[in-house]
Design an enzyme around this catalytic site. Sequence first.
Site, PDB file in Angstrom:
ATOM      1  N   CYS A  42       0.875  -1.296  -0.032  1.00 35.37           N
ATOM      2  CA  CYS A  42      -0.084   0.092  -0.092  1.00 35.37           C
ATOM      3  C   CYS A  42       0.785   1.334  -0.129  1.00 35.37           C
ATOM      4  O   CYS A  42       1.951   1.301   0.567  1.00 35.37           O
ATOM      5  CB  CYS A  42      -0.955  -0.227   1.391  1.00 35.37           C
ATOM      6  SG  CYS A  42      -2.126   1.562   1.416  1.00 35.37           S
TER       7      CYS A  42
ATOM      8  N   GLU B  64      -8.963  -0.869  -2.429  1.00 39.37           N
ATOM      9  CA  GLU B  64      -9.071   0.478  -2.638  1.00 39.37           C
ATOM     10  C   GLU B  64     -10.577   0.885  -2.038  1.00 39.37           C
ATOM     11  O   GLU B  64     -10.683   1.770  -1.133  1.00 39.37           O
ATOM     12  CB  GLU B  64      -9.219   1.108  -3.825  1.00 39.37           C
ATOM     13  CG  GLU B  64      -7.784   0.909  -4.854  1.00 39.37           C
ATOM     14  CD  GLU B  64      -6.588   1.217  -4.079  1.00 39.37           C
ATOM     15  OE1 GLU B  64      -6.665   2.210  -3.257  1.00 39.37           O
ATOM     16  OE2 GLU B  64      -5.429   0.393  -4.202  1.00 39.37           O
TER      17      GLU B  64
HETATM   18  C1  4LI Z   1       6.763  -1.670 -11.135  1.00 40.96           C
HETATM   19  C2  4LI Z   1       5.925  -1.092 -12.053  1.00 40.96           C
HETATM   20  C3  4LI Z   1       5.064  -9.217  -4.943  1.00 40.96           C
HETATM   21  C4  4LI Z   1       5.164  -8.216  -3.627  1.00 40.96           C
HETATM   22  C5  4LI Z   1       4.035  -9.306  -5.820  1.00 40.96           C
HETATM   23  C6  4LI Z   1       5.632  -2.206 -10.037  1.00 40.96           C
HETATM   24  C7  4LI Z   1       4.508  -1.010 -12.385  1.00 40.96           C
HETATM   25  C8  4LI Z   1       3.949  -7.910  -3.019  1.00 40.96           C
HETATM   26  C9  4LI Z   1       2.914  -8.820  -5.178  1.00 40.96           C
HETATM   27  C10 4LI Z   1       4.196  -2.438 -10.154  1.00 40.96           C
HETATM   28  C11 4LI Z   1       2.698  -7.889  -4.108  1.00 40.96           C
HETATM   29  C12 4LI Z   1       3.951  -1.876 -11.264  1.00 40.96           C
HETATM   30  C13 4LI Z   1       1.315  -4.495  -6.018  1.00 40.96           C
HETATM   31  C14 4LI Z   1      -0.437  -4.480  -4.577  1.00 40.96           C
HETATM   32  C15 4LI Z   1       1.187  -6.029  -4.415  1.00 40.96           C
HETATM   33  C16 4LI Z   1       3.856  -6.974  -2.076  1.00 40.96           C
HETATM   34  C17 4LI Z   1      -1.157  -1.387  -4.621  1.00 40.96           C
HETATM   35  C18 4LI Z   1       4.062  -3.984  -8.668  1.00 40.96           C
HETATM   36  C19 4LI Z   1       2.699  -2.026  -8.605  1.00 40.96           C
HETATM   37  C20 4LI Z   1       2.971  -4.873  -7.914  1.00 40.96           C
HETATM   38  C21 4LI Z   1       1.565  -2.767  -7.764  1.00 40.96           C
HETATM   39  C22 4LI Z   1      -3.428  -2.308  -4.254  1.00 40.96           C
HETATM   40  C23 4LI Z   1      -2.352  -4.593  -3.364  1.00 40.96           C
HETATM   41  C24 4LI Z   1      -1.978  -2.442  -4.833  1.00 40.96           C
HETATM   42  C25 4LI Z   1       1.751  -8.637  -6.282  1.00 40.96           C
HETATM   43  C26 4LI Z   1       4.165  -6.940   0.286  1.00 40.96           C
HETATM   44  C27 4LI Z   1       0.716  -0.167  -3.908  1.00 40.96           C
HETATM   45  N1  4LI Z   1       0.161  -3.801  -5.737  1.00 40.96           N
HETATM   46  N2  4LI Z   1       1.727  -5.723  -5.592  1.00 40.96           N
HETATM   47  N3  4LI Z   1       0.013  -5.466  -3.830  1.00 40.96           N
HETATM   48  N4  4LI Z   1       3.430  -2.960  -9.320  1.00 40.96           N
HETATM   49  N5  4LI Z   1       2.041  -4.084  -7.150  1.00 40.96           N
HETATM   50  N6  4LI Z   1      -1.306  -3.768  -4.103  1.00 40.96           N
HETATM   51  N7  4LI Z   1       1.633  -7.408  -3.724  1.00 40.96           N
HETATM   52  N8  4LI Z   1       3.990  -7.695  -0.942  1.00 40.96           N
HETATM   53  N9  4LI Z   1      -0.124  -1.322  -3.927  1.00 40.96           N
HETATM   54  O1  4LI Z   1       3.667  -5.819  -2.148  1.00 40.96           O
HETATM   55  O2  4LI Z   1      -1.394  -0.413  -5.607  1.00 40.96           O
HETATM   56  S1  4LI Z   1      -3.982  -3.981  -4.151  1.00 40.96           S
HETATM   57 CL1  4LI Z   1       2.243  -1.834 -11.688  1.00 40.96          CL
HETATM   58 NI    NI Z   2      -3.490   0.879  -0.208  1.00 37.73          NI
END
Ligand code: 4LI
Ligand code: NI
Length: 185
Positions: A110, A154
């Site tokens: 987050c 969200e």
């Molecule tokens: C770089 C460029 C591994 C760890 C895998 C990165 C473009 C985690 C996952 C991204 C994890 C992009 C994401 C969310 C997770 C982890 C959110 C990377 C951005 C992956 C988004 C809201 C939860 C959303 C899948 C603690 C800021 N996002 N990864 N969770 N990506 N991203 N969430 N989990 N472990 N968070 O974070 O936007 S729902 Cl797109």
């Molecule tokens: Ni959040």
Amino acid sequence: MITMDDIVREGAPVLREKAEEVNLPASNDDNETLQEMLQFIKNSQDDEIAKKYNLRPGVGLAAPQIGISKRMLAVHFTDFNEKEYSMGLFNPRIVSHSVEKTYLQNGEGCLSVDRDVPGIVPRYARITIQATNLDGEQVKFRLKGYAAIVLQHEIDHLDGIMFYDHIDEQQPFQPPENSTAAEEM
Ligand code: 4LI
Ligand code: NI
């Protein structure tokens, strides 16, 4: 332009409040704020812009995360099936959901949380959302898997709920009953 300086971090009371419904049709102010939120998410995924402004990548942002206690959110991502989701929503509501659950194997992150909180965050596998989009149209759509997870994360922000509230303290990595892991991007 929204930058990380505008992102409210955990501990701020606004992240624990129930946000107010947005009066519709949305005011120019609310509309512009939501457009800026969507632009921030897009920017955060653009290597060059993200590097220049030190943005942490995200796929979704809720208004309370920029200190505005109103029911609006923006998401921008492509799911496992290459389907694109890019929208700003006013007053989004989950009108129905599956019994089956899903979750991200690697947990959730987050933009308001500057630490790793390990553990499974159980989410509904399928949800139907009703909302008003940036064009002022009422929309209703069904989501599953990763997309459903992002929207639930969200919408939780609009109700003062953080992702780690859902993690089982005793058994953080125990998959919930009746669940399958979501396919990540
Ligand atoms: C770089 C460029 C591994 C760890 C895998 C990165 C473009 C985690 C996952 C991204 C994890 C992009 C994401 C969310 C997770 C982890 C959110 C990377 C951005 C992956 C988004 C809201 C939860 C959303 C899948 C603690 C800021 N996002 N990864 N969770 N990506 N991203 N969430 N989990 N472990 N968070 O974070 O936007 S729902 Cl797109
Ligand atoms: Ni959040």
